[in-house]
Design a protein around this motif. Structure first.
Motif, mmCIF file in Angstrom:
data_model
loop_
_atom_site.group_PDB
_atom_site.id
_atom_site.type_symbol
_atom_site.label_atom_id
_atom_site.label_comp_id
_atom_site.label_asym_id
_atom_site.label_seq_id
_atom_site.Cartn_x
_atom_site.Cartn_y
_atom_site.Cartn_z
ATOM 1 N N THR A 199 0.916 -1.180 0.151
ATOM 2 C CA THR A 199 0.113 0.096 -0.032
ATOM 3 C C THR A 199 0.996 1.471 -0.027
ATOM 4 O O THR A 199 0.696 2.199 -0.914
ATOM 5 C CB THR A 199 -1.156 -0.005 1.252
ATOM 6 N N ASN A 200 1.830 1.150 0.773
ATOM 7 C CA ASN A 200 2.704 2.488 0.889
ATOM 8 C C ASN A 200 3.402 2.392 -0.532
ATOM 9 O O ASN A 200 3.841 3.714 -0.799
ATOM 10 C CB ASN A 200 3.897 2.458 1.891
ATOM 11 N N GLY A 201 3.919 1.262 -1.096
ATOM 12 C CA GLY A 201 4.651 1.505 -2.365
ATOM 13 C C GLY A 201 3.889 2.115 -3.317
ATOM 14 O O GLY A 201 4.097 2.806 -4.224
ATOM 15 N N TRP A 202 2.527 1.707 -3.562
ATOM 16 C CA TRP A 202 1.531 2.000 -4.365
ATOM 17 C C TRP A 202 1.267 3.678 -4.395
ATOM 18 O O TRP A 202 1.164 4.372 -5.231
ATOM 19 C CB TRP A 202 0.206 1.299 -4.390
ATOM 20 N N LEU A 203 0.954 4.074 -2.827
ATOM 21 C CA LEU A 203 0.745 5.404 -2.767
ATOM 22 C C LEU A 203 1.664 6.118 -2.997
ATOM 23 O O LEU A 203 1.736 7.342 -3.628
ATOM 24 C CB LEU A 203 0.099 5.617 -1.269
ATOM 25 N N TYR A 204 3.005 5.888 -2.440
ATOM 26 C CA TYR A 204 4.254 7.068 -2.297
ATOM 27 C C TYR A 204 4.936 6.837 -3.808
ATOM 28 O O TYR A 204 5.393 7.948 -4.282
ATOM 29 C CB TYR A 204 5.109 6.762 -1.421
ATOM 30 N N GLU A 205 5.056 5.883 -4.185
ATOM 31 C CA GLU A 205 5.921 5.366 -5.393
ATOM 32 C C GLU A 205 5.465 4.660 -6.634
ATOM 33 O O GLU A 205 6.041 5.021 -7.928
ATOM 34 C CB GLU A 205 7.348 4.814 -5.074
ATOM 35 N N GLY A 206 3.866 4.456 -6.533
ATOM 36 C CA GLY A 206 3.579 3.815 -7.756
ATOM 37 C C GLY A 206 2.402 4.851 -8.168
ATOM 38 O O GLY A 206 1.687 4.167 -9.037
ATOM 39 N N GLY A 207 2.413 5.790 -7.854
ATOM 40 C CA GLY A 207 1.461 6.776 -8.608
ATOM 41 C C GLY A 207 -0.013 6.631 -7.970
ATOM 42 O O GLY A 207 -0.774 7.555 -8.320
ATOM 43 N N GLY A 208 -0.188 5.988 -6.922
ATOM 44 C CA GLY A 208 -1.404 6.249 -6.134
ATOM 45 C C GLY A 208 -1.862 7.069 -5.527
ATOM 46 O O GLY A 208 -3.306 7.372 -5.858
ATOM 47 N N LEU A 209 -1.096 7.873 -4.845
ATOM 48 C CA LEU A 209 -1.683 9.137 -4.029
ATOM 49 C C LEU A 209 -1.924 10.103 -5.136
ATOM 50 O O LEU A 209 -2.928 10.888 -5.062
ATOM 51 C CB LEU A 209 -0.621 9.636 -3.062
ATOM 52 N N ASP A 210 -1.122 10.254 -6.011
ATOM 53 C CA ASP A 210 -1.349 11.501 -7.081
ATOM 54 C C ASP A 210 -2.476 11.116 -7.563
ATOM 55 O O ASP A 210 -3.576 12.007 -8.212
ATOM 56 C CB ASP A 210 -0.164 11.476 -8.057
ATOM 57 N N LEU A 211 -2.733 9.782 -8.152
ATOM 58 C CA LEU A 211 -3.928 9.621 -8.817
ATOM 59 C C LEU A 211 -5.356 9.764 -8.203
ATOM 60 O O LEU A 211 -6.405 10.284 -8.573
ATOM 61 C CB LEU A 211 -3.790 7.908 -9.470
ATOM 62 N N LEU A 212 -5.353 9.298 -6.701
ATOM 63 C CA LEU A 212 -6.398 9.593 -5.832
ATOM 64 C C LEU A 212 -6.700 10.866 -5.775
ATOM 65 O O LEU A 212 -7.820 11.451 -5.845
ATOM 66 C CB LEU A 212 -6.237 9.048 -4.612
ATOM 67 N N ASN A 213 -5.801 11.801 -5.551
ATOM 68 C CA ASN A 213 -5.855 13.213 -5.351
ATOM 69 C C ASN A 213 -6.239 13.966 -6.538
ATOM 70 O O ASN A 213 -7.284 14.886 -6.555
ATOM 71 C CB ASN A 213 -4.395 14.010 -4.929
ATOM 72 N N SER A 214 -5.851 13.761 -7.678
ATOM 73 C CA SER A 214 -6.095 14.282 -8.883
ATOM 74 C C SER A 214 -7.305 13.940 -9.627
ATOM 75 O O SER A 214 -8.239 14.603 -10.054
ATOM 76 C CB SER A 214 -5.040 14.120 -10.080
ATOM 77 N N ASP A 215 -7.654 12.645 -9.518
ATOM 78 C CA ASP A 215 -9.031 12.300 -10.299
ATOM 79 C C ASP A 215 -9.983 11.895 -9.120
ATOM 80 O O ASP A 215 -11.132 11.528 -9.853
ATOM 81 C CB ASP A 215 -8.436 10.638 -10.756
ATOM 82 N N PHE A 216 -9.784 11.821 -7.907
ATOM 83 C CA PHE A 216 -10.987 11.792 -6.954
ATOM 84 C C PHE A 216 -11.102 12.584 -6.009
ATOM 85 O O PHE A 216 -12.083 13.387 -5.806
ATOM 86 C CB PHE A 216 -10.821 10.234 -6.342
ATOM 87 N N TYR A 217 -10.283 12.776 -4.962
ATOM 88 C CA TYR A 217 -10.173 13.582 -3.793
ATOM 89 C C TYR A 217 -10.437 15.116 -4.075
ATOM 90 O O TYR A 217 -11.473 15.806 -3.660
ATOM 91 C CB TYR A 217 -9.129 13.622 -2.812
ATOM 92 N N ALA A 218 -9.936 15.590 -5.307
ATOM 93 C CA ALA A 218 -10.142 17.089 -5.824
ATOM 94 C C ALA A 218 -11.435 17.238 -6.086
ATOM 95 O O ALA A 218 -11.949 18.361 -6.072
ATOM 96 C CB ALA A 218 -9.103 17.283 -7.174
ATOM 97 N N ASN A 219 -12.030 16.300 -6.629
ATOM 98 C CA ASN A 219 -13.536 16.272 -6.992
ATOM 99 C C ASN A 219 -14.212 16.505 -5.925
ATOM 100 O O ASN A 219 -15.571 16.827 -5.928
ATOM 101 C CB ASN A 219 -14.057 15.185 -7.886
ATOM 102 N N ASN A 220 -13.908 16.215 -4.718
ATOM 103 C CA ASN A 220 -14.684 16.274 -3.624
ATOM 104 C C ASN A 220 -14.116 17.476 -2.587
ATOM 105 O O ASN A 220 -14.416 17.396 -1.289
ATOM 106 C CB ASN A 220 -14.548 14.965 -2.799
ATOM 107 N N ASN A 221 -13.346 18.395 -3.125
ATOM 108 C CA ASN A 221 -12.813 19.477 -2.659
ATOM 109 C C ASN A 221 -11.972 19.239 -1.521
ATOM 110 O O ASN A 221 -12.062 19.896 -0.322
ATOM 111 C CB ASN A 221 -13.824 20.776 -2.189
#
Length: 369
Positions: free
Chosen positions: A126-148
């Motif tokens: 999970t840490n690998g995906w979030l920090y280095e696998g693009g997961g956190l950037d993807l969540l923030n740009s494509d999902f969380y940002a849509n929820n302000n």
């Protein structure tokens, strides 16, 4: 040099120092402004591991800013209920929440990826995906940002246990009609095999079990579960929690408030979140073993989920992922990234990690419960 000339030059130099000091003070004040935020935890204060991760985060922020950036942490229900955290952050009612993103699965299944999904990644993956696998950037740009909001990992429980049951279960038939408190995506999956999922905040689980309102409940693992006393009302303790292989907690932050922060404060928030992420996992790895031994000594009956149950739930999970992905493009995009990382992650773990762990567990058989 005569005295008059020296004094004249000294006066000019002194004025220059004073002017420089006057200019520097406002610059420092601008980079270290006084800010106070409110953070609502998704958990009661009695759970010093999960709730405590928010305190680790807040203390680190305060120390790094000489007390200029203060984050006040509130327990679940003090200012915002556990299941209201996302809406409160989105709307700016509070600046942030430290919680499990999958609590808001009912709004959109994509929320689950911020915490973890059934048969997904373990804690390190999970840490690998979030920090280095693009997961956190993807969540923030494509999902969380849509929820302000913007989010940062701020805690992990590792693989969780599979829940407390009033009676022993061995087959899928044994699970038919069971009222099972289970959070997030796991409830949707387990419903496919006949279970009736119940979404109940952590602080209310014991009463529901005691009264017989529910037949079973999962929460976290030995340390937290023993503090909540589940072993007193349900003797069978199952493992593993296949729906929670590496459960991440997130700092969900209102995007407008985030954008108002100076860049150095943003860096502090990111770093303090990562510290909380690490400390929380270390605490669980330290506290769970003795807690499990104590539970067993008090009569808790440990049971593994049968292969029949695991395989039925695994098939149900894959079926539901495909169904949701066909209707929800953002879910599918994040799912494909997440599961793609899972494939490579377990490929690696089966060689070094799995074999090392297996050998060492065999050597420690004398310490087994």
């Amino acid at each position: 040099m005569d005295r008059r000339s020296f004094m004249k030059k000294a006066g000019v130099t002194g004025a220059g120092v004073a002017a420089a000091t006057a200019l520097a003070a406002p610059a420092i004040a601008q980079t270290m402004p006084k800010i106070t935020w409110r953070c609502s935890s998704g958990f009661p204060k009695a759970l010093d591991t999960i709730y405590g991760a928010a305190e680790v985060f807040a203390q680190a922020v305060s120390e790094a800013t000489d007390g200029n950036f203060e984050i006040q942490v509130y327990g679940a229900g003090e200012i915002v209920g556990t299941l209201e955290g996302a809406d409160a952050v989105r709307d700016g009612t509070i600046e942030m929440a430290h919680t499990a993103s999958y609590y808001f699965f009912g709004k959109d299944p994509t929320w689950a990826f911020g915490t973890g999904v059934p048969f997904g990644l373990n804690q390190r993956m999970t840490n690998g995906w979030l920090y280095e696998g693009g997961g956190l950037d993807l969540l923030n740009s494509d999902f969380y940002a849509n929820n302000n909001m913007i989010a940062f990992p701020a805690g992990n429980t590792g693989a969780q246990m599979g829940g407390w049951f009033r009676k022993e279960i061995n087959t899928v038939a044994d699970m038919q009609g069971l009222k099972f408190r289970i959070g997030g995506f796991g409830g949707r999956i387990i419903q496919e095999v006949g279970v009736v999922p119940q979404n109940i905040p952590g602080g209310d689980i014991y009463a529901a079990l005691e009264k017989g309102t529910i037949d079973a409940a999962e929460f976290v693992g030995p340390y937290d579960d023993s503090k909540l006393g589940f072993n007193k009302v349900a003797p069978f303790y199952y493992y593993p929690g296949w729906w929670e292989g590496g459960v991440t907690l997130m700092n969900l932050i209102n995007l407008d408030k985030w954008n108002e922060l100076p860049s150095n404060y943003k860096g502090v928030v990111k770093t303090a979140s990562a510290l909380a992420n690490s400390v929380m996992m270390a605490r669980y790895d330290t506290l769970n073993p003795p807690a499990l031994k104590k539970l067993v000594s008090e009569g808790t009956k440990l049971r593994p989920y049968s292969l029949e149950i695991l395989e039925a739930c695994f098939a149900a999970a894959n079926k539901i992922y495909a169904e949701i992905g066909a209707e929800n493009a953002v879910f599918k995009k994040i799912h494909d990234s997440y599961m793609g990382y899972r494939g490579d992650g377990y490929l690696w773990f089966q060689f070094a990690e799995y074999n090392m762990d297996t050998f060492m567990m065999i050597q420690q058989r004398g310490d087994k419960l």
